[in-house]
Design a protein around this motif. Structure first.
Motif, PDB file in Angstrom:
ATOM      1  N   ILE A 133       0.819  16.067   3.191  1.00 44.11           N
ATOM      2  CA  ILE A 133       0.180  15.400   2.064  1.00 44.11           C
ATOM      3  C   ILE A 133      -1.320  15.633   2.158  1.00 44.11           C
ATOM      4  O   ILE A 133      -1.906  15.518   3.239  1.00 44.11           O
ATOM      5  N   ASP A 134      -1.929  15.936   1.048  1.00 39.86           N
ATOM      6  CA  ASP A 134      -3.359  16.202   1.004  1.00 39.86           C
ATOM      7  C   ASP A 134      -4.125  14.947   1.435  1.00 39.86           C
ATOM      8  O   ASP A 134      -3.881  13.855   0.904  1.00 39.86           O
ATOM      9  N   PRO A 135      -5.063  15.057   2.395  1.00 41.69           N
ATOM     10  CA  PRO A 135      -5.838  13.880   2.816  1.00 41.69           C
ATOM     11  C   PRO A 135      -6.629  13.251   1.681  1.00 41.69           C
ATOM     12  O   PRO A 135      -6.907  12.050   1.724  1.00 41.69           O
ATOM     13  N   ASN A 136      -6.996  14.040   0.671  1.00 45.47           N
ATOM     14  CA  ASN A 136      -7.712  13.461  -0.458  1.00 45.47           C
ATOM     15  C   ASN A 136      -6.844  12.466  -1.234  1.00 45.47           C
ATOM     16  O   ASN A 136      -7.371  11.575  -1.910  1.00 45.47           O
ATOM     17  N   ILE A 137      -5.535  12.639  -1.157  1.00 47.41           N
ATOM     18  CA  ILE A 137      -4.622  11.691  -1.797  1.00 47.41           C
ATOM     19  C   ILE A 137      -4.507  10.422  -0.966  1.00 47.41           C
ATOM     20  O   ILE A 137      -4.399   9.316  -1.500  1.00 47.41           O
ATOM     21  N   ILE A 138      -4.535  10.574   0.343  1.00 48.14           N
ATOM     22  CA  ILE A 138      -4.359   9.429   1.242  1.00 48.14           C
ATOM     23  C   ILE A 138      -5.625   8.581   1.311  1.00 48.14           C
ATOM     24  O   ILE A 138      -5.549   7.361   1.510  1.00 48.14           O
ATOM     25  N   GLU A 139      -6.774   9.170   1.131  1.00 52.75           N
ATOM     26  CA  GLU A 139      -8.050   8.470   1.378  1.00 52.75           C
ATOM     27  C   GLU A 139      -8.214   7.197   0.552  1.00 52.75           C
ATOM     28  O   GLU A 139      -8.594   6.160   1.104  1.00 52.75           O
ATOM     29  N   PRO A 140      -7.947   7.186  -0.769  1.00 54.61           N
ATOM     30  CA  PRO A 140      -8.103   5.911  -1.501  1.00 54.61           C
ATOM     31  C   PRO A 140      -7.136   4.836  -1.039  1.00 54.61           C
ATOM     32  O   PRO A 140      -7.484   3.644  -1.045  1.00 54.61           O
ATOM     33  N   TYR A 141      -5.943   5.234  -0.616  1.00 51.92           N
ATOM     34  CA  TYR A 141      -5.003   4.243  -0.099  1.00 51.92           C
ATOM     35  C   TYR A 141      -5.419   3.751   1.284  1.00 51.92           C
ATOM     36  O   TYR A 141      -5.153   2.603   1.644  1.00 51.92           O
ATOM     37  N   ALA A 142      -6.078   4.609   2.054  1.00 55.01           N
ATOM     38  CA  ALA A 142      -6.622   4.166   3.340  1.00 55.01           C
ATOM     39  C   ALA A 142      -7.731   3.150   3.126  1.00 55.01           C
ATOM     40  O   ALA A 142      -7.826   2.152   3.855  1.00 55.01           O
ATOM     41  N   ALA A 143      -8.570   3.369   2.123  1.00 56.09           N
ATOM     42  CA  ALA A 143      -9.610   2.391   1.803  1.00 56.09           C
ATOM     43  C   ALA A 143      -8.998   1.082   1.325  1.00 56.09           C
ATOM     44  O   ALA A 143      -9.474  -0.008   1.674  1.00 56.09           O
ATOM     45  N   MET A 144      -7.932   1.161   0.554  1.00 53.51           N
ATOM     46  CA  MET A 144      -7.240  -0.036   0.088  1.00 53.51           C
ATOM     47  C   MET A 144      -6.632  -0.804   1.262  1.00 53.51           C
ATOM     48  O   MET A 144      -6.762  -2.035   1.357  1.00 53.51           O
ATOM     49  N   LEU A 145      -5.996  -0.080   2.170  1.00 56.90           N
ATOM     50  CA  LEU A 145      -5.380  -0.719   3.332  1.00 56.90           C
ATOM     51  C   LEU A 145      -6.433  -1.338   4.229  1.00 56.90           C
ATOM     52  O   LEU A 145      -6.276  -2.472   4.714  1.00 56.90           O
ATOM     53  N   TYR A 146      -7.521  -0.625   4.459  1.00 59.14           N
ATOM     54  CA  TYR A 146      -8.577  -1.176   5.315  1.00 59.14           C
ATOM     55  C   TYR A 146      -9.195  -2.425   4.685  1.00 59.14           C
ATOM     56  O   TYR A 146      -9.529  -3.383   5.390  1.00 59.14           O
ATOM     57  N   GLY A 147      -9.335  -2.423   3.364  1.00 60.58           N
ATOM     58  CA  GLY A 147      -9.881  -3.598   2.702  1.00 60.58           C
ATOM     59  C   GLY A 147      -9.003  -4.824   2.869  1.00 60.58           C
ATOM     60  O   GLY A 147      -9.494  -5.935   3.110  1.00 60.58           O
ATOM     61  N   LEU A 148      -7.680  -4.654   2.765  1.00 60.79           N
ATOM     62  CA  LEU A 148      -6.775  -5.779   2.950  1.00 60.79           C
ATOM     63  C   LEU A 148      -6.743  -6.236   4.407  1.00 60.79           C
ATOM     64  O   LEU A 148      -6.596  -7.432   4.684  1.00 60.79           O
ATOM     65  N   ILE A 149      -6.867  -5.289   5.339  1.00 62.86           N
ATOM     66  CA  ILE A 149      -6.971  -5.665   6.752  1.00 62.86           C
ATOM     67  C   ILE A 149      -8.289  -6.391   7.000  1.00 62.86           C
ATOM     68  O   ILE A 149      -8.349  -7.382   7.750  1.00 62.86           O
ATOM     69  N   HIS A 150      -9.342  -5.918   6.363  1.00 59.32           N
ATOM     70  CA  HIS A 150     -10.659  -6.546   6.487  1.00 59.32           C
ATOM     71  C   HIS A 150     -10.618  -7.995   5.998  1.00 59.32           C
ATOM     72  O   HIS A 150     -11.242  -8.893   6.591  1.00 59.32           O
ATOM     73  N   GLN A 151      -9.890  -8.244   4.919  1.00 60.72           N
ATOM     74  CA  GLN A 151      -9.753  -9.607   4.403  1.00 60.72           C
ATOM     75  C   GLN A 151      -9.129 -10.527   5.453  1.00 60.72           C
ATOM     76  O   GLN A 151      -9.566 -11.670   5.620  1.00 60.72           O
ATOM     77  N   ARG A 152      -8.147 -10.039   6.190  1.00 61.25           N
ATOM     78  CA  ARG A 152      -7.489 -10.854   7.208  1.00 61.25           C
ATOM     79  C   ARG A 152      -8.352 -11.017   8.458  1.00 61.25           C
ATOM     80  O   ARG A 152      -8.335 -12.067   9.093  1.00 61.25           O
TER      81      ARG A 152
ATOM     82  N   VAL B   2       0.838  -1.195   0.000  1.00 62.88           N
ATOM     83  CA  VAL B   2       0.000   0.000   0.000  1.00 62.88           C
ATOM     84  C   VAL B   2       0.875   1.248   0.000  1.00 62.88           C
ATOM     85  O   VAL B   2       1.702   1.418   0.904  1.00 62.88           O
ATOM     86  N   PRO B   3       0.755   2.137  -0.981  1.00 57.11           N
ATOM     87  CA  PRO B   3       1.482   3.414  -0.934  1.00 57.11           C
ATOM     88  C   PRO B   3       0.974   4.280   0.222  1.00 57.11           C
ATOM     89  O   PRO B   3      -0.176   4.156   0.644  1.00 57.11           O
ATOM     90  N   PHE B   4       1.831   5.157   0.699  1.00 59.05           N
ATOM     91  CA  PHE B   4       1.498   6.028   1.839  1.00 59.05           C
ATOM     92  C   PHE B   4       0.960   5.195   3.013  1.00 59.05           C
ATOM     93  O   PHE B   4      -0.070   5.521   3.603  1.00 59.05           O
ATOM     94  N   TYR B   5       1.666   4.105   3.301  1.00 57.30           N
ATOM     95  CA  TYR B   5       1.177   3.149   4.301  1.00 57.30           C
ATOM     96  C   TYR B   5       0.995   3.805   5.663  1.00 57.30           C
ATOM     97  O   TYR B   5      -0.055   3.670   6.309  1.00 57.30           O
ATOM     98  N   ASN B   6       1.993   4.512   6.139  1.00 58.22           N
ATOM     99  CA  ASN B   6       1.920   5.117   7.477  1.00 58.22           C
ATOM    100  C   ASN B   6       0.810   6.154   7.566  1.00 58.22           C
ATOM    101  O   ASN B   6       0.054   6.203   8.549  1.00 58.22           O
ATOM    102  N   GLU B   7       0.708   6.994   6.525  1.00 61.13           N
ATOM    103  CA  GLU B   7      -0.338   8.008   6.536  1.00 61.13           C
ATOM    104  C   GLU B   7      -1.735   7.373   6.453  1.00 61.13           C
ATOM    105  O   GLU B   7      -2.675   7.832   7.107  1.00 61.13           O
ATOM    106  N   ALA B   8      -1.862   6.305   5.646  1.00 61.70           N
ATOM    107  CA  ALA B   8      -3.152   5.622   5.536  1.00 61.70           C
ATOM    108  C   ALA B   8      -3.539   4.953   6.846  1.00 61.70           C
ATOM    109  O   ALA B   8      -4.702   4.986   7.263  1.00 61.70           O
ATOM    110  N   LEU B   9      -2.564   4.368   7.519  1.00 63.20           N
ATOM    111  CA  LEU B   9      -2.847   3.713   8.801  1.00 63.20           C
ATOM    112  C   LEU B   9      -3.244   4.742   9.855  1.00 63.20           C
ATOM    113  O   LEU B   9      -4.148   4.494  10.667  1.00 63.20           O
ATOM    114  N   GLU B  10      -2.594   5.889   9.842  1.00 65.83           N
ATOM    115  CA  GLU B  10      -2.971   6.945  10.784  1.00 65.83           C
ATOM    116  C   GLU B  10      -4.385   7.456  10.510  1.00 65.83           C
ATOM    117  O   GLU B  10      -5.126   7.764  11.448  1.00 65.83           O
ATOM    118  N   MET B  11      -4.770   7.534   9.242  1.00 62.93           N
ATOM    119  CA  MET B  11      -6.122   7.970   8.915  1.00 62.93           C
ATOM    120  C   MET B  11      -7.153   6.954   9.395  1.00 62.93           C
ATOM    121  O   MET B  11      -8.217   7.334   9.920  1.00 62.93           O
TER     122      MET B  11
END
Length: 277
Positions: free
Chosen positions: A110-129, A49-58
């Motif tokens: 970093i603009d939160p609008n840039i981080i938001e799709p990667y946060a959704a991607m990260l949450y989806g992969l966490i959701h799978q686990r 996941v790009p911007f992993y740390n920022e996405a996890l913080e979001m």
């Protein structure tokens, strides 16, 4: 006063609750923050996941740290990081490196609008686990029993509940599908809004693991298989429009429901009689 209370309630809503409450996200579960905060459960995701740390913080509603304007502090931090990297020895094991991107403006914000799709991607992969855990399987089993995901569109499945799943575990391949344990086939969600969900957010494993764990959830299918007929005569298999490979839907007697329905009484005794087209 009432308006102030409503504003405070919306401000206190977590990112996870907000994400699961969006239209089209009704299939998601709210993953507990304790599961997300455990680094073992997130192994390997920082390299995907790009911007992993920022996405996890979001996702965890952690405010980003303020960047100091003093260049000396930044220089000291860089030197300490270099020293730590030099002190680490290469032990031959694979080391996980976060997949990060630099901001185009050159700054640290970093603009939160840039981080938001990667946060959704990260949450989806966490959701799978999370769905593979005991609590996740139990929660999805309860929703399956309550038919919250819908029923199978096939007539001879007799409104058997379906469950969401994916055909790939990697994100970006395909949208979500609905699995029926009666006919053991996949279907598109009837509502197009659910087709925007990435299938990897549910994965290929949990649905079948759930039925192996809770075997009572599998309904015994009926023995009847649809037979096309013309003027009451069964269409022969050798015909172009005849039935093909019906044995794929056949089950042993111990795994089928032997109760007859009204359609079974209409079967012709001599199954070899047919009409060629």
């Amino acid at each position: 006063m009432e308006e102030d209370d409503s504003n405070s309630d919306t401000s206190l809503q977590s990112w996870i609750s907000w994400f699961c409450s969006l239209s089209g996200h009704e299939f998601y579960l709210e993953v507990p923050e304790d599961f997300i905060e455990d680094e073992f459960n997130l192994t390997g995701l920082s390299a995907i996941v790009p911007f992993y740390n920022e996405a996890l913080e979001m996702i965890l509603d952690i405010e980003p740290e303020e960047i100091s304007e003093n260049g000396d502090d930044d220089g000291d931090d860089d030197e300490e990081q270099q020293q730590e990297q030099e002190e680490e020895e290469d032990d031959g094991f694979w080391k996980e490196t976060p997949l990060t991107k630099t901001d185009a403006s050159g700054g640290g914000w970093i603009d939160p609008n840039i981080i938001e799709p990667y946060a959704a991607m990260l949450y989806g992969l966490i959701h799978q686990r999370y769905l593979l855990t005991r609590n996740g399987l139990r929660a999805m089993a309860e929703r399956y029993v309550n038919e919250q995901f819908g029923v199978c569109p096939r007539y001879y499945c007799y409104r058997c509940p379906v469950i969401p799943c994916g055909r790939f575990d990697e994100s970006g391949h395909e949208s979500i599908r609905l699995y029926c344990p009666s006919c053991r086939d996949l279907y598109y969600p009837p509502n197009p809004i659910f087709q925007n969900i990435d299938g990897s957010h549910f994965g290929t494993t949990y649905a079948h693991l759930m039925f192996e764990t809770f075997t009572d959830l599998i309904l015994k299918p009926k023995r009847h298989i649809y037979q096309p007929r013309i003027f009451g005569f069964r269409v022969n298999e050798a015909s172009r429009s005849g039935p093909r490979m019906q044995w794929l839907r056949m089950r042993p007697d111990e795994y089928t429901d032997l109760e007859k329905d009204d359609s079974d009484t209409e079967e012709i005794q001599d199954e070899e009689v047919g009409v060629y087209l």
